[in-house]
Design an enzyme around this catalytic site. Structure first.
Site, PDB file in Angstrom:
ATOM      1  N   LYS A  34       7.657  -1.241   1.929  1.00 36.12           N
ATOM      2  CA  LYS A  34       9.075  -1.239   1.562  1.00 36.12           C
ATOM      3  C   LYS A  34       9.910  -1.941   2.629  1.00 36.12           C
ATOM      4  CE  LYS A  34       8.303   2.921  -1.114  1.00 36.12           C
ATOM      5  NZ  LYS A  34       8.321   4.365  -1.243  1.00 36.12           N
ATOM      6  N   GLN A  46      10.713   9.670   1.452  1.00 38.34           N
ATOM      7  CA  GLN A  46       9.343   9.441   0.997  1.00 38.34           C
ATOM      8  C   GLN A  46       8.695  10.755   0.557  1.00 38.34           C
ATOM      9  OE1 GLN A  46       7.883   6.299   0.795  1.00 38.34           O
ATOM     10  NE2 GLN A  46       6.213   7.341  -0.272  1.00 38.34           N
ATOM     11  N   ASP A  80      15.831   5.474  -5.445  1.00 35.17           N
ATOM     12  CA  ASP A  80      14.603   5.859  -6.150  1.00 35.17           C
ATOM     13  C   ASP A  80      14.911   6.265  -7.597  1.00 35.17           C
ATOM     14  OD1 ASP A  80      12.126   5.592  -5.009  1.00 35.17           O
ATOM     15  OD2 ASP A  80      12.215   7.435  -3.841  1.00 35.17           O
TER      16      ASP A  80
END
Ligand code: NDP
Length: 285
Positions: A53, A97, A120
């Site tokens: 990422k 995460q 997200d």
């Protein structure tokens, strides 16, 4: 029939080139979008995803920062860090995460992230907006799957799409996005009896079960577009999907490989969401 292999790597490369142009335009206006990634614990798989990422951000000209904390971090401390990021004008996207250590509620964490920085797309506000067909930050893997289909001009409208898997991060949202594109959608899951009866009727088959080799040639309609989301590690350390690639490639019209299919698109959509969040918050969208 031998399937055309849908290269997620190639589509991601094309997308990233376009995103770089967008990022350069923003830079000329004095805006460099920033993604903050929060990691709790030291799971090597999570760290490897995060590195991808961060590398992706650098590639398209976005800023990124990694905030790392020990697995012993308390939930309240993590929520406080998120609140600080929520209030920080320099931060456009916040990603925590997953998975988190068991003593921290993932749902609480997700719900603490400001919806307009939730790159997200897991916050209930973004999910609700997506369900209602409204503008939202949409979760990255489902969005990446739709973009792969579009990149190959695979017709979605009027087609029968079968989704194997109903998780909140892949199965459910991808079915909703296909519905928005006017597909007729069937969801299958672990309690679906005789899975093959359903998968064999799919024009578009999305497999997101996390079961290595679940789908073989007998489970696929001739000429179908098959998207394999699954990522499974074999005993000898190889990565394989949920679809038996060699068999299905002789029957489907389109097929994604694992690795190199959906994976590269997931990170790319995260970069797209970060740019979108930065623009939206500044009234540039
Ligand atoms: P989950 O484990 O959360 O969900 C799996 C889903 O598959 C569940 O709905 C489950 O049903 C269903 N399922 C499991 N076994 C079967 C079966 N035998 N027949 C039919 N349905 C079944 O996984 P995720 O949705 O998070 O991820 C799915 C896969 O995609 C994993 O391999 C994951 O690693 C991969 N993935 C890949 C990404 C990428 O970027 N390439 C990103 C995210 C995930 P039930 O609900 O009844 O339990």
């Amino acid at each position: 029939m031998t399937a055309e292999i849908i290269s997620g790597k190639q589509t991601a490369k094309e997308w990233r080139a376009r995103l770089k142009v967008e990022a350069d335009e923003l830079k000329s206006k004095g805006v460099v979008p920033c993604l903050t990634v929060i990691m709790v614990g030291d799971d090597p798989a999570s760290l490897s995803y995060i590195k991808g990422k961060i590398k992706g951000c650098a590639e398209v000209g976005l800023r990124s920062e990694l905030k790392r904390f020990p697995a012993s971090m308390q939930e309240a401390e993590l929520l406080e860090v998120i609140e600080q990021c929520n209030a920080d004008e320099e931060i456009d996207g916040i990603l925590v995460q997953l998975p988190l250590p068991p003593h921290i509620s993932e749902q609480k964490v997700i719900e603490t992230i400001r919806p307009d920085k939730d790159v997200d797309g897991f916050h209930p506000i973004n999910i609700g907006r997506m369900v209602a067909g409204e503008e939202a930050l949409i979760s990255c893997t489902p969005q990446g799957i739709i973009q792969l289909l579009k990149a190959k001009d695979i017709a979605i409208e009027g087609k029968h799409a079968v989704v194997v898997g109903r998780s909140n991060i892949v199965g459910k949202p991808v079915g909703l996005l296909l519905l928005k594109e006017n597909a007729t959608v069937t969801y299958c899951h672990s309690k679906t009896p005789d899975l093959s009866t359903f998968t064999r009727t799919a024009d578009i088959l999305i497999v997101a079960a996390g079961r290595a080799g679940l789908i073989g040639a007998d489970d696929v309609k001739e000429g179908a577009a098959v998207i394999d989301v699954g990522v499974n590690r074999t005993e000898d350390g190889r990565l394989v999907g949920d679809v038996r690639f060699e068999e299905v490639k002789e029957k489907a019209a389109y097929l994604t490989p694992v690795p190199g299919g959906v994976g590269p698109m997931t990170i790319t959509m995260l970069l797209a969401n970060t740019i979108k969040a930065a623009k939206k918050r500044r009234g540039l969208l």
